[in-house]
Design a protein around this motif. Structure first.
Motif, PDB file in Angstrom:
ATOM      1  N   THR A  12       0.750  27.230   2.364  1.00  0.00           N
ATOM      2  CA  THR A  12       2.195  27.273   2.568  1.00  0.00           C
ATOM      3  C   THR A  12       2.571  26.996   4.019  1.00  0.00           C
ATOM      4  OG1 THR A  12       2.066  29.690   2.788  1.00  0.00           O
ATOM      5  CG2 THR A  12       2.657  28.819   0.635  1.00  0.00           C
ATOM      6  N   ALA A  13       1.710  27.410   4.984  1.00  0.00           N
ATOM      7  CA  ALA A  13       1.997  27.124   6.390  1.00  0.00           C
ATOM      8  C   ALA A  13       1.992  25.626   6.659  1.00  0.00           C
ATOM      9  CB  ALA A  13       0.978  27.813   7.295  1.00  0.00           C
ATOM     10  N   SER A  51      10.693  26.502   3.487  1.00  0.00           N
ATOM     11  CA  SER A  51      10.468  25.441   2.498  1.00  0.00           C
ATOM     12  C   SER A  51      11.757  25.069   1.777  1.00  0.00           C
ATOM     13  CB  SER A  51       9.414  25.882   1.478  1.00  0.00           C
ATOM     14  OG  SER A  51       8.177  26.133   2.101  1.00  0.00           O
ATOM     15  N   LEU A  52      12.562  26.079   1.432  1.00  0.00           N
ATOM     16  CA  LEU A  52      13.800  25.805   0.700  1.00  0.00           C
ATOM     17  C   LEU A  52      14.835  25.105   1.577  1.00  0.00           C
ATOM     18  CD1 LEU A  52      14.092  29.127  -1.336  1.00  0.00           C
ATOM     19  CD2 LEU A  52      13.546  26.852  -2.224  1.00  0.00           C
ATOM     20  N   VAL A  53      14.927  25.503   2.841  1.00  0.00           N
ATOM     21  CA  VAL A  53      15.853  24.814   3.749  1.00  0.00           C
ATOM     22  C   VAL A  53      15.409  23.369   3.942  1.00  0.00           C
ATOM     23  CG1 VAL A  53      16.745  24.710   6.107  1.00  0.00           C
ATOM     24  CG2 VAL A  53      16.579  26.911   4.931  1.00  0.00           C
ATOM     25  N   ILE A  54      14.108  23.154   4.135  1.00  0.00           N
ATOM     26  CA  ILE A  54      13.582  21.798   4.301  1.00  0.00           C
ATOM     27  C   ILE A  54      13.858  20.960   3.062  1.00  0.00           C
ATOM     28  CG2 ILE A  54      11.429  20.487   4.457  1.00  0.00           C
ATOM     29  CD1 ILE A  54      10.401  22.716   6.334  1.00  0.00           C
ATOM     30  N   ARG A  55      13.606  21.530   1.889  1.00  0.00           N
ATOM     31  CA  ARG A  55      13.837  20.786   0.642  1.00  0.00           C
ATOM     32  C   ARG A  55      15.293  20.373   0.515  1.00  0.00           C
ATOM     33  NH1 ARG A  55      14.136  24.165  -4.682  1.00  0.00           N
ATOM     34  NH2 ARG A  55      16.162  24.497  -3.689  1.00  0.00           N
ATOM     35  N   LEU A 105       4.865  23.325   8.730  1.00  0.00           N
ATOM     36  CA  LEU A 105       6.160  23.548   8.090  1.00  0.00           C
ATOM     37  C   LEU A 105       7.264  23.619   9.144  1.00  0.00           C
ATOM     38  CD1 LEU A 105       6.920  23.975   5.081  1.00  0.00           C
ATOM     39  CD2 LEU A 105       6.944  26.425   5.532  1.00  0.00           C
ATOM     40  N   GLN A 106       7.005  24.322  10.227  1.00  0.00           N
ATOM     41  CA  GLN A 106       7.983  24.413  11.314  1.00  0.00           C
ATOM     42  C   GLN A 106       8.137  23.077  12.031  1.00  0.00           C
ATOM     43  OE1 GLN A 106       5.800  27.597  12.983  1.00  0.00           O
ATOM     44  NE2 GLN A 106       7.139  29.207  12.176  1.00  0.00           N
ATOM     45  N   HIS A 107       7.030  22.326  12.165  1.00  0.00           N
ATOM     46  CA  HIS A 107       7.118  20.969  12.710  1.00  0.00           C
ATOM     47  C   HIS A 107       8.129  20.153  11.911  1.00  0.00           C
ATOM     48  CE1 HIS A 107       2.861  20.701  14.751  1.00  0.00           C
ATOM     49  NE2 HIS A 107       3.598  21.681  15.221  1.00  0.00           N
ATOM     50  N   ARG A 108       8.011  20.227  10.594  1.00  0.00           N
ATOM     51  CA  ARG A 108       8.877  19.430   9.730  1.00  0.00           C
ATOM     52  C   ARG A 108      10.331  19.835   9.898  1.00  0.00           C
ATOM     53  NH1 ARG A 108      10.434  14.866   8.135  1.00  0.00           N
ATOM     54  NH2 ARG A 108      11.312  14.771   6.029  1.00  0.00           N
ATOM     55  N   LEU A 109      10.597  21.129  10.022  1.00  0.00           N
ATOM     56  CA  LEU A 109      11.963  21.601  10.207  1.00  0.00           C
ATOM     57  C   LEU A 109      12.539  21.085  11.529  1.00  0.00           C
ATOM     58  CD1 LEU A 109      14.328  23.365   9.243  1.00  0.00           C
ATOM     59  CD2 LEU A 109      13.256  25.286  10.423  1.00  0.00           C
ATOM     60  N   VAL A 110      11.749  21.145  12.593  1.00  0.00           N
ATOM     61  CA  VAL A 110      12.208  20.638  13.885  1.00  0.00           C
ATOM     62  C   VAL A 110      12.515  19.148  13.792  1.00  0.00           C
ATOM     63  CG1 VAL A 110      11.473  20.158  16.263  1.00  0.00           C
ATOM     64  CG2 VAL A 110      11.068  22.410  15.252  1.00  0.00           C
ATOM     65  N   ASP A 111      11.641  18.390  13.123  1.00  0.00           N
ATOM     66  CA  ASP A 111      11.874  16.955  12.969  1.00  0.00           C
ATOM     67  C   ASP A 111      13.178  16.676  12.231  1.00  0.00           C
ATOM     68  OD1 ASP A 111       9.659  16.069  14.338  1.00  0.00           O
ATOM     69  OD2 ASP A 111       8.386  15.970  12.563  1.00  0.00           O
ATOM     70  N   ARG A 116       4.043  11.745  19.171  1.00  0.00           N
ATOM     71  CA  ARG A 116       4.986  12.311  18.204  1.00  0.00           C
ATOM     72  C   ARG A 116       6.430  11.967  18.539  1.00  0.00           C
ATOM     73  NH1 ARG A 116       3.866  16.694  15.015  1.00  0.00           N
ATOM     74  NH2 ARG A 116       6.018  16.339  14.369  1.00  0.00           N
ATOM     75  N   PHE A 117       6.738  11.925  19.841  1.00  0.00           N
ATOM     76  CA  PHE A 117       8.121  11.694  20.274  1.00  0.00           C
ATOM     77  C   PHE A 117       8.151  10.560  21.301  1.00  0.00           C
ATOM     78  CE2 PHE A 117       7.658  16.306  19.457  1.00  0.00           C
ATOM     79  CZ  PHE A 117       8.493  16.419  18.358  1.00  0.00           C
ATOM     80  N   PRO A 118       8.166   9.327  20.837  1.00  0.00           N
ATOM     81  CA  PRO A 118       8.174   8.200  21.782  1.00  0.00           C
ATOM     82  C   PRO A 118       9.348   8.305  22.761  1.00  0.00           C
ATOM     83  CG  PRO A 118       7.784   7.435  19.538  1.00  0.00           C
ATOM     84  CD  PRO A 118       8.150   8.886  19.442  1.00  0.00           C
ATOM     85  N   GLY A 119       9.049   8.090  24.043  1.00  0.00           N
ATOM     86  CA  GLY A 119      10.088   8.135  25.056  1.00  0.00           C
ATOM     87  C   GLY A 119      10.363   9.516  25.615  1.00  0.00           C
ATOM     88  N   ILE A 120       9.639  10.525  25.173  1.00  0.00           N
ATOM     89  CA  ILE A 120       9.903  11.886  25.639  1.00  0.00           C
ATOM     90  C   ILE A 120       9.511  12.030  27.108  1.00  0.00           C
ATOM     91  CG2 ILE A 120       7.634  12.850  25.045  1.00  0.00           C
ATOM     92  CD1 ILE A 120       9.172  15.348  24.006  1.00  0.00           C
ATOM     93  N   GLU A 121      10.269  12.805  27.855  1.00  0.00           N
ATOM     94  CA  GLU A 121       9.964  13.098  29.247  1.00  0.00           C
ATOM     95  C   GLU A 121       9.099  14.360  29.286  1.00  0.00           C
ATOM     96  OE1 GLU A 121      12.107  13.942  33.578  1.00  0.00           O
ATOM     97  OE2 GLU A 121      13.329  13.398  31.826  1.00  0.00           O
TER      98      GLU A 121
END
Length: 655
Positions: free
Chosen positions: A141-142, A192-196, A226-232, A268-273
């Motif tokens: 689940t993580a 998971s439900l918020v992401i879905r 899972l948290q990575h996905r939410l941030v994205d 992961r984040f092109p152009g990030i400072e």
């Protein structure tokens, strides 16, 4: 807020991080480099310079305490507008509850005890392995892996559950079916439900992105997939993101944390400072060099340096066995400046909680107070939480909390009066006070929960308790006994890092290159909790087996502490007090509790006693405001407390 004033006390690297022109920034902040300061100043500076709107800013943290500290710092900086700050789960739980209400869906109860649910799925013959099944479900689940996708993912990652991949998969499927049947979710389902819903409902996703248009993430190395996905999902279309973290402090791999978000941040984040904070402002150079050595021994070099002047050498000693190690630590604490002990500036850290038992016993034998973490499991606290979890609405919860606090105050006050009159023990009344004390602590936590959760219910409270552990109540002074993991984010003047030996550091369960590297990071975190004095210890035998010093420190240049006799005034030092008012209040509490036939903390907690000594209230209302007392208890105890305060003030002023 004064934008220039927000930058005045920052070092050049910190200032660069706070004022970065880019809205997409990653700050790699070494231990003691001021990451929380940078995070709060960045937030406040952008609001002060009108680059961000406080009402549309979200700061995500991993603990309730970190979120509270962030809010307090922002208030001290002069920010008056509300900023949304909280843990991933608490913020998204509020989002989910509001969505249920907006869409007319029936709210689902949240359960905290995943272990019990898994146990309900198992046959009696399988229940001895319940922890293994829970571990597999936690792992999946993580990472956002469903029960249906688990077998393929487990084989790909070479998982070897005791029941086999297919057996674990069957339990996982049964676990999900049981939740649907009962109409419940567990805490990981919140994300998971918020992401879905964000993935399948564009309007909902756009609304969240508009609401949280400025995103800051603390301790980014601890994010799981899972948290990575939410941030994205939250940053999509805006890239207004400020990440702060340290890959060298990634120590939660067992919970699914993936530090590659920061390690591979440019990919992961092109152009990030990217801005690095390589200067440690907390620890002496000797302690920083020891921490850097540990990381290098684990194959993870770092360029962290200290900006402080030289301190004492890092010390090391060994005990013949675990008990001898514990006694040596206790002897060394006795020789430590007692003001540091009373101020809570001394800690003993261990890889496992089991190691701390002998150390606590040795310290207490010397009359040294210790501070351990509280636990609700298997205690009256757990029973009280379970009782509350059956309540369905916020109004019911609030009524229960206030009724319980009033009943506790009345019972303790009546018990005190009865004891003074009869001077005889009352076993039945003692038992009633003991039982109600657990309910009092739950009631106090419940009111705190309701302040944060407008749509709270009993099931939600139980989940909140599991996440935040609100029952940890530290005493006014003493030595902290803490595991390596639990020490993260804290600091002390003097730290003993114990059991740094084979089978413990690295732990015997670390059998891969990745897990051994995490063990090195864990020791690095423990060592850098000390600001001024660090002592590393180990036992030559533990549990009947010979041990050797950990390979992480085997070639580190350490110093054996100089031999010194125990202080001749040991008894006097045990009784020493740093605050005469607090000392007088403790004497009053001990006497009153003895007459009442109850333990002192049932009459007045250490935290309340310290608050009284500091605020010195002179009215009943002020006493109630300064403590957790209800109105009945405040009125009953006011006169005796005020008398103690008056006498203490007279003594100090010579009146």
């Amino acid at each position: 807020m004064d934008a220039d004033g927000l930058l005045a006390d920052l070092d050049p690297d910190q200032r660069a991080a706070v004022t970065a022109d880019s809205h997409l920034v990653a700050v790699i902040a070494g231990a003691g480099s001021g990451k929380t300061r940078v995070l709060t100043r960045r937030l406040a500076w952008r609001v002060a310079t009108e680059q961000a709107d406080a009402r549309h800013t979200l700061a995500l943290t991993f603990t309730r305490e970190a979120a509270g500290e962030l809010r307090r710092r922002l208030t001290r900086l002069g920010m008056r507008e509300r900023v949304e700050a909280g843990t991933f789960h608490s913020v998204m739980l509020a989002v989910l509850k509001q969505r249920w209400e907006d869409t007319g869906r029936r709210p689902r109860n949240i359960v905290a005890d995943r272990r019990r649910l898994v146990g309900d799925v198992l046959d009696p013959s399988q229940r001895r392995n319940v922890d293994g099944f829970v571990s597999e479900i936690d792992w999946a689940t993580a990472r956002g892996i469903t029960a249906e996708r688990y077998p393929a993912a487990a084989r790909r990652e070479q998982r070897h559950p005791n029941a086999g991949v297919e057996g674990a998969a069957a339990i996982f499927v049964g676990f999900e079916q049981l939740k649907r049947k009962r109409g419940i979710i567990d805490f990981d389902d919140v994300l998971s439900l918020v992401i879905r819903d964000m993935e399948y409902d564009r309007e909902f996703a756009d609304t969240l992105r508009w609401r949280f248009r400025h995103l800051l993430v603390d301790e980014a190395q601890d994010l799981n997939p899972l948290q990575h996905r939410l941030v994205d999902l939250l940053r999509t279309g805006r890239d207004d993101l400020f990440l702060v973290g340290d890959p060298a402090q990634a120590i939660y791999g067992f919970n699914g944390a993936d530090p590659t978000l920061l390690v591979d941040v440019e990919t992961r984040f092109p152009g990030i400072e990217i801005i690095r904070l390589p200067v440690n402002h907390r620890c002496t150079p000797q302690i920083v060099r020891a921490g850097v050595h540990v990381l290098a021994a684990g194959g993870q070099p770092t360029d962290l340096v200290s900006n402080r002047g030289d301190g004492p050498a890092v010390e090391q000693f060994a005990g013949a066995d675990a008990d001898a190690e514990a006694r040596r630590i206790a002897d060394d604490v006795v020789r430590t400046d007692p003001r540091l002990v009373r101020a809570g500036e001394v800690a003993v850290l261990a890889r496992t909680n089991a190691q701390l038992t002998a150390i606590g016993t040795a310290l207490e034998a010397h009359g040294i107070a210790v501070r351990r973490s509280a636990t609700a499991a298997g205690t009256p606290l757990q029973a009280a939480v379970r009782q509350v979890s059956a309540l369905g609405s916020a109004s019911q919860l609030r009524a229960w909390a206030h009724d319980t606090l009033d009943a506790h105050d009345a019972l303790v006050a009546a018990r005190a009066e009865q004891a003074v009159v009869t001077d005889r023990p009352n076993t039945r009344a003692d038992k009633a006070v003991d039982d109600l004390e657990a309910e009092r602590r739950v009631a106090a936590a419940l009111l705190e929960y309701l302040r944060d959760q407008q749509l709270g219910n009993g099931a939600g409270f139980r989940a909140w308790v599991a996440m935040t552990n609100p029952f940890d109540e530290q005493s006014a002074g003493g030595v902290d006994l803490v595991s390596f993991h639990a020490s993260k984010g804290r600091e002390w003047h003097t730290v003993f890092v114990t059991g740094v030996e084979s089978s413990l550091v690295p732990h015997k369960s670390a059998t891969t290159t990745a897990t051994r590297a995490e063990e090195a990071r864990l020791l690095y975190v423990a060592a850098t909790r000390a600001s001024d004095r660090l002592t590393i210890t180990h036992a030559e035998r533990r549990g009947g087996y010979a041990r050797t010093v950990s390979p992480f420190i085997s070639d580190l240049d350490l110093v054996e502490p100089a031999a010194a006799p125990l202080p001749s005034d040991l008894r006097a030092r045990r009784r020493a007090r740093i605050d005469p008012t607090l000392d007088a209040l403790r004497v009053w509490r001990d006497d009153a509790a003895r007459h009442a036939g109850i333990i002192p903390t049932q009459l007045c907690s250490d935290r309340d006693l310290t608050s009284i000594a500091q605020s010195k209230p002179n009215t009943v209302d002020a006493l109630e405001a300064a403590t957790s007392f209800g109105p009945i208890m405040a009125a009953r105890l006011a006169s005796s407390i005020f008398e103690v305060l008056d006498q203490s003030m007279s003594t100090m002023t010579g009146a």
